[in-house]
Write a protein that holds these residues in place. Sequence first.
Motif, mmCIF file in Angstrom:
data_model
loop_
_atom_site.group_PDB
_atom_site.id
_atom_site.type_symbol
_atom_site.label_atom_id
_atom_site.label_comp_id
_atom_site.label_asym_id
_atom_site.label_seq_id
_atom_site.Cartn_x
_atom_site.Cartn_y
_atom_site.Cartn_z
ATOM 1 N N ASP A 231 -15.418 -23.596 10.230
ATOM 2 C CA ASP A 231 -16.483 -24.528 9.873
ATOM 3 C C ASP A 231 -17.546 -24.610 10.967
ATOM 4 O OD1 ASP A 231 -15.255 -25.103 7.466
ATOM 5 O OD2 ASP A 231 -14.276 -26.931 8.210
ATOM 6 N N LEU A 232 -17.110 -24.493 12.231
ATOM 7 C CA LEU A 232 -18.042 -24.597 13.349
ATOM 8 C C LEU A 232 -18.818 -23.310 13.589
ATOM 9 C CD1 LEU A 232 -15.698 -26.507 15.818
ATOM 10 C CD2 LEU A 232 -17.803 -27.428 14.821
ATOM 11 N N ALA A 233 -18.241 -22.172 13.238
ATOM 12 C CA ALA A 233 -18.873 -20.874 13.495
ATOM 13 C C ALA A 233 -20.255 -20.812 12.841
ATOM 14 C CB ALA A 233 -17.996 -19.741 12.980
ATOM 15 N N GLY A 234 -21.224 -20.415 13.628
ATOM 16 C CA GLY A 234 -22.577 -20.291 13.111
ATOM 17 C C GLY A 234 -23.413 -21.547 13.202
ATOM 18 N N VAL A 239 -23.491 -21.492 18.286
ATOM 19 C CA VAL A 239 -24.335 -20.364 18.704
ATOM 20 C C VAL A 239 -24.846 -20.569 20.119
ATOM 21 C CG1 VAL A 239 -26.491 -19.142 18.239
ATOM 22 C CG2 VAL A 239 -24.985 -19.771 16.335
ATOM 23 N N GLU A 240 -25.285 -21.797 20.409
ATOM 24 C CA GLU A 240 -25.797 -22.085 21.751
ATOM 25 C C GLU A 240 -24.720 -21.907 22.810
ATOM 26 O OE1 GLU A 240 -27.896 -23.634 25.145
ATOM 27 O OE2 GLU A 240 -28.395 -22.460 23.372
ATOM 28 N N GLY A 241 -23.520 -22.387 22.529
ATOM 29 C CA GLY A 241 -22.429 -22.255 23.497
ATOM 30 C C GLY A 241 -22.102 -20.810 23.798
ATOM 31 N N PHE A 242 -22.010 -19.990 22.760
ATOM 32 C CA PHE A 242 -21.704 -18.578 22.967
ATOM 33 C C PHE A 242 -22.836 -17.871 23.712
ATOM 34 C CE2 PHE A 242 -18.001 -19.043 20.501
ATOM 35 C CZ PHE A 242 -17.291 -17.851 20.522
ATOM 36 N N ARG A 243 -24.063 -18.133 23.303
ATOM 37 C CA ARG A 243 -25.183 -17.459 23.954
ATOM 38 C C ARG A 243 -25.319 -17.877 25.417
ATOM 39 N NH1 ARG A 243 -29.609 -17.576 18.975
ATOM 40 N NH2 ARG A 243 -28.770 -15.723 17.915
ATOM 41 N N ALA A 244 -25.105 -19.161 25.684
ATOM 42 C CA ALA A 244 -25.186 -19.628 27.068
ATOM 43 C C ALA A 244 -24.113 -18.956 27.924
ATOM 44 C CB ALA A 244 -25.034 -21.144 27.112
ATOM 45 N N PHE A 245 -22.914 -18.806 27.363
ATOM 46 C CA PHE A 245 -21.848 -18.128 28.101
ATOM 47 C C PHE A 245 -22.222 -16.679 28.370
ATOM 48 C CE2 PHE A 245 -17.911 -15.685 28.354
ATOM 49 C CZ PHE A 245 -17.194 -16.410 29.300
ATOM 50 N N GLN A 246 -22.739 -16.002 27.357
ATOM 51 C CA GLN A 246 -23.121 -14.606 27.518
ATOM 52 C C GLN A 246 -24.261 -14.424 28.514
ATOM 53 O OE1 GLN A 246 -23.970 -13.922 23.402
ATOM 54 N NE2 GLN A 246 -21.908 -13.137 22.918
ATOM 55 N N GLU A 247 -25.164 -15.419 28.539
ATOM 56 C CA GLU A 247 -26.331 -15.341 29.421
ATOM 57 C C GLU A 247 -26.098 -15.990 30.778
ATOM 58 O OE1 GLU A 247 -29.310 -17.177 27.018
ATOM 59 O OE2 GLU A 247 -29.198 -15.624 25.456
ATOM 60 N N LYS A 248 -24.872 -16.474 30.976
ATOM 61 C CA LYS A 248 -24.480 -17.083 32.255
ATOM 62 C C LYS A 248 -25.405 -18.244 32.646
ATOM 63 C CE LYS A 248 -22.207 -12.964 34.146
ATOM 64 N NZ LYS A 248 -22.165 -12.254 32.847
ATOM 65 N N ARG A 249 -25.586 -19.171 31.703
ATOM 66 C CA ARG A 249 -26.387 -20.370 31.951
ATOM 67 C C ARG A 249 -25.677 -21.574 31.358
ATOM 68 N NH1 ARG A 249 -28.593 -21.868 27.114
ATOM 69 N NH2 ARG A 249 -28.869 -20.208 25.560
ATOM 70 N N ALA A 250 -26.129 -22.767 31.714
ATOM 71 C CA ALA A 250 -25.539 -23.981 31.160
ATOM 72 C C ALA A 250 -26.015 -24.177 29.726
ATOM 73 C CB ALA A 250 -25.932 -25.188 32.001
ATOM 74 N N PRO A 251 -25.124 -24.506 28.805
ATOM 75 C CA PRO A 251 -25.547 -24.722 27.420
ATOM 76 C C PRO A 251 -26.282 -26.064 27.259
ATOM 77 C CG PRO A 251 -23.227 -25.227 27.643
ATOM 78 C CD PRO A 251 -23.662 -24.675 28.965
ATOM 79 N N VAL A 252 -27.119 -26.121 26.269
ATOM 80 C CA VAL A 252 -27.803 -27.367 25.912
ATOM 81 C C VAL A 252 -27.399 -27.702 24.467
ATOM 82 C CG1 VAL A 252 -30.007 -28.555 25.618
ATOM 83 C CG2 VAL A 252 -29.729 -26.850 27.438
ATOM 84 N N PHE A 253 -26.474 -28.611 24.310
ATOM 85 C CA PHE A 253 -25.948 -28.955 22.990
ATOM 86 C C PHE A 253 -26.768 -30.087 22.380
ATOM 87 C CE2 PHE A 253 -22.008 -27.281 25.097
ATOM 88 C CZ PHE A 253 -21.884 -26.153 24.310
ATOM 89 N N ARG A 254 -26.862 -30.070 21.063
ATOM 90 C CA ARG A 254 -27.632 -31.104 20.333
ATOM 91 C C ARG A 254 -26.756 -31.966 19.456
ATOM 92 N NH1 ARG A 254 -32.030 -31.051 23.444
ATOM 93 N NH2 ARG A 254 -33.009 -28.991 23.563
ATOM 94 N N GLY A 255 -25.481 -31.622 19.342
ATOM 95 C CA GLY A 255 -24.593 -32.431 18.509
ATOM 96 C C GLY A 255 -24.856 -32.280 17.032
ATOM 97 N N ARG A 256 -25.336 -31.130 16.612
ATOM 98 C CA ARG A 256 -25.653 -30.900 15.198
ATOM 99 C C ARG A 256 -24.728 -29.859 14.608
ATOM 100 N NH1 ARG A 256 -30.059 -28.221 14.945
ATOM 101 N NH2 ARG A 256 -30.496 -27.963 17.148
ATOM 102 N N SER A 257 -24.440 -30.018 13.329
ATOM 103 C CA SER A 257 -23.573 -29.064 12.631
ATOM 104 C C SER A 257 -24.419 -27.990 11.962
ATOM 105 C CB SER A 257 -22.732 -29.782 11.569
ATOM 106 O OG SER A 257 -23.538 -30.453 10.661
#
Length: 257
Positions: A231-234, A239-257
Amino acid sequence: MIELTIENDVAEVVLNAPEKLNSLDPASLAELGAAYDEAASAGVRALLLRGAGRAFCAGRDIAGVDPATDDAFGFMTDVLTPVLRTMSAFPAPTFAVAHGACLGVGLGLLIATDVVYVGNSAKIGSPFAKLGATLDSGGHALFIERLGAHRTLDLIYTAELMSGADAVASGLFSRAMPDDEVLDFTRAKVARVAAGPTEAFLASKALVAAVRDERLGLWDSIAGENRAQADLAGTPDFVEGFRAFQEKRAPVFRGRS
């Protein structure tokens, strides 16, 4: 008696009747439920519950209650339990700061909260032997699950109270610390959680409740995790969490589904 403030996506609910140790009557319980409803409608991403003065909540306010005619069942079933259900189902992570007396209804408020941090002065247990009554507000379930039947009945029969430090050491709640540190500590944790992937947190909150209430075994729990992850995938935060990990930066979450 109940105060609600909302700032930076965090709701803070305060039991503010220190002159009576924040004990709760039907009117104040209705206020408490309304505060949670208002915070939910505002779309906050975390909530903190605390008590003003020298106690969290000493329980039900029984001033003026006639024990010979009191409708205890009506109070517990029609007044208190709906509020506990509202608190437990709150659509964001919830935290409580507990100090001083945390008894009866006050203990129930903690049971209905996701994470509880306690001051060392906290007093937790079952004082009802002194009243000719029984432990209520979910206390039996909490104590048996985390302390076992023997320790539960020990606390009920003797009416002895545990300190905050002892309660945490026994597995009742998450962390204990000096009273003058616990509020600032909790506020910092709440702010951190509010900035996190709150949709993912809610998925875990639902899974924890299912494991607890439905007694899910390992494979049913894994199946629930698989569905939640799908349900969370995509979603934007996924997406932000995965991309931030791949880009070696801190994620910026918005709390949206």
